[in-house]
Scaffold this active site. Structure first.
Site, PDB file in Angstrom:
ATOM      1  N   GLY A 123      -8.998   5.940   2.675  1.00 23.23           N
ATOM      2  CA  GLY A 123      -9.472   6.741   3.819  1.00 23.23           C
ATOM      3  C   GLY A 123     -10.881   6.397   4.246  1.00 23.23           C
ATOM      4  N   THR A 182      -7.058   3.010   9.903  1.00 15.09           N
ATOM      5  CA  THR A 182      -7.156   3.638  11.224  1.00 15.09           C
ATOM      6  C   THR A 182      -8.269   3.053  12.099  1.00 15.09           C
ATOM      7  OG1 THR A 182      -6.435   5.617  10.097  1.00 15.09           O
ATOM      8  CG2 THR A 182      -7.240   5.909  12.336  1.00 15.09           C
ATOM      9  N   ASP A 229       0.841  -1.209   0.000  1.00 20.42           N
ATOM     10  CA  ASP A 229       0.000   0.000   0.000  1.00 20.42           C
ATOM     11  C   ASP A 229       0.876   1.259   0.000  1.00 20.42           C
ATOM     12  OD1 ASP A 229      -2.452   1.352   0.192  1.00 20.42           O
ATOM     13  OD2 ASP A 229      -2.441   1.340   2.388  1.00 20.42           O
TER      14      ASP A 229
END
Ligand code: 13P
Length: 278
Positions: free
Chosen positions: A204, A228, A81
């Protein structure tokens, strides 16, 4: 067949579902994703990012992903990534990675085309797939400017000239959000899906609200990147567990941490429509 490349996961440009790309950082995250893939019967991507390479090393991470992915018959890909230099792409391919993303989004267009084209060639020579990016998905900022969003004409030209298998686009999401609150430009996505000849990728995704994810899949997103949100799950599980059970065995704590992350991955697989696809 494991590990496999992105084209072997079963998702296509026309399919009304998306495959989850889950960033992994150590064996706990790898086991959590593979466990969810098994329980959901969902293909999955184990993604090796640059911070994790710094933390654990490229070879140990790729080897652990390859070895653990062989424990299941559900298709699992191992993907690099946000690589920003060609040497790490080459090294990862030589170590047996199945897919690579070159992030040339900060380069000028011609430079991005040139470097991504050589990544695509290297990847295909190894039987691997390649993802490129056009437009900018920023890190840790409040919003995305119009200039950072993907321009459809440039996206078409980029996909045609480079030969990428997947294309990451900028639609309003931001990397690194600890909770979801962002919406996407769904009209821009529809235009991109109509015009760009390859499957589109959403980066994201931790910051994007569920309804927007569902709509984005309807409008053409086929690969969804989550990092995240899974770190937040493990950290909050462990901090609660260590406070409540200070005398517990660490391996039991980590084992339960795997289960907590795995459940969060499974919830996302159901949201992405990838459950029961194998
Ligand atoms: P988040 O950290 O915001 O989930 O983004 C993940 C990502 O896009 C990895 O490429």
């Amino acid at each position: 067949m494991n590990p496999c490349n992105l084209n072997q996961l079963g998702v296509t440009r026309a399919a009304p579902w998306a495959v989850g790309h889950f960033n992994i950082h150590n064996q706990e995250f790898i086991r959590a994703v593979v466990k969810a893939a098994e329980s959901e019967r969902s293909p999955a991507i184990l993604a090796v990012g640059m911070m994790s390479v710094k933390y654990m090393g490229l070879e140990p991470l790729i080897s652990a992903c390859r070895s653990i992915s062989r424990e299941t018959s559900i298709p699992v890909a191992v993907h690099l990534d946000h690589a920003r230099d060609l040497d790490i792409v080459k090294e990862a391919l030589e170590l047996g990675i199945n897919s690579v993303m070159f992030d040339g989004s900060s380069l000028d267009f011609e430079d991005n085309v040139e470097k991504t084209t050589s990544v695509v060639q290297m990847a295909h020579e190894h039987g691997a797939t390649a993802e490129g990016e056009i437009g900018i998905v920023p890190h840790g900022t409040a919003s995305v400017s119009q200039a950072e969003m993907t321009d459809p004409a440039l996206a078409v030209e980029f996909a045609e000239r480079t030969g990428v298998d997947y294309l990451a686009v900028s639609l309003g999401s931001v990397h690194g959000m600890k909770s979801a609150g962002t919406s996407l430009d769904q009209g821009l996505l529809q235009q991109l899906h109509e015009q760009v000849p390859v499957p589109l990728v959403l980066h994201g995704a931790s910051g994007v609200i569920d309804e927007q994810i569902t709509m984005a899949i309807k409008n053409g997103i086929r690969k969804i990147n989550v990092n995240t949100g899974l770190k937040v799950v493990l950290k909050s599980f462990l901090s609660k567990r260590l406070t409540e059970e200070p005398e517990s065995d660490l391996l039991e704590d980590l084992g339960q941490g795997i289960d907590a992350v795995s459940e969060s991955v499974a919830v996302r697989m159901r949201l992405f429509g990838s459950s029961n696809r194998t």
